[in-house]
Design an enzyme around this catalytic site. Structure first.
Site, PDB file in Angstrom:
ATOM      1  N   ASP A 189       0.207   4.930   0.300  1.00  0.00           N
ATOM      2  CA  ASP A 189      -0.025   5.968   1.313  1.00  0.00           C
ATOM      3  C   ASP A 189       0.107   5.384   2.709  1.00  0.00           C
ATOM      4  O   ASP A 189      -0.662   4.523   3.108  1.00  0.00           O
ATOM      5  CB  ASP A 189      -1.427   6.571   1.164  1.00  0.00           C
ATOM      6  CG  ASP A 189      -1.534   7.567   0.039  1.00  0.00           C
ATOM      7  OD1 ASP A 189      -0.522   8.185  -0.304  1.00  0.00           O
ATOM      8  OD2 ASP A 189      -2.642   7.732  -0.494  1.00  0.00           O
TER       9      ASP A 189
ATOM     10  N   ASP B  26       0.883  -1.161   0.000  1.00  0.00           N
ATOM     11  CA  ASP B  26       0.000   0.000   0.000  1.00  0.00           C
ATOM     12  C   ASP B  26       0.921   1.210   0.000  1.00  0.00           C
ATOM     13  O   ASP B  26       1.918   1.239   0.707  1.00  0.00           O
ATOM     14  CB  ASP B  26      -0.890   0.000   1.246  1.00  0.00           C
ATOM     15  CG  ASP B  26      -1.739   1.246   1.329  1.00  0.00           C
ATOM     16  OD1 ASP B  26      -2.448   1.547   0.343  1.00  0.00           O
ATOM     17  OD2 ASP B  26      -1.684   1.933   2.361  1.00  0.00           O
TER      18      ASP B  26
END
Length: 127
Positions: A9, A7
């Site tokens: 962010d 992921d």
């Protein structure tokens, strides 16, 4: 295990301070410097449309969610080169690469630091 899906962010890149700076810059256009402390917990992990609605409602901004997102995207694009890696992530990415794992990152729903997927991050992870 043969591959790693990252992921972007908050996992690869420390984007939270940049989002908060962008939110502050938008709100300041319509009044004094905002205190984001009360609204920040509601923003974390939300999609851009929801974050825009939260900010507009909380600070009574005279713009639409679409206008808010457009402004935020412009601000974020200017800051994208200043996004630091999360602590320890460089060594993890390099370790997986040395072991032959395929790696890919998720893409966010907006332009900015993670909008380009892992290929866009390869240069950052090598820096």
């Amino acid at each position: 295990m043969q591959a790693v899906v990252w992921d972007c962010d908050g996992t690869l890149l420390d984007t939270e301070p940049l989002y908060l700076q962008a939110e502050t810059e938008i709100v300041e256009q319509y009044g004094p410097k905002p205190d984001l402390a009360a609204v920040t917990p509601q923003l974390l992990g939300t999609v851009p449309e929801d974050a825009a609605r939260i900010m507009i409602e909380h600070f009574k901004l005279p713009i639409t969610p679409k206008e808010y997102i457009e402004q935020r995207n412009v601000i974020m694009e200017k800051m994208v080169t200043r996004v630091p890696l999360m602590p320890g992530i460089r060594s993890l990415v390099e370790n997986f690469a040395q072991r032959g794992f395929s790696q890919v990152s998720t893409r966010t729903q907006h332009p900015g630091p993670c909008g380009g997927g892992f290929d866009g991050q390869r240069a950052i992870c090598r820096a």
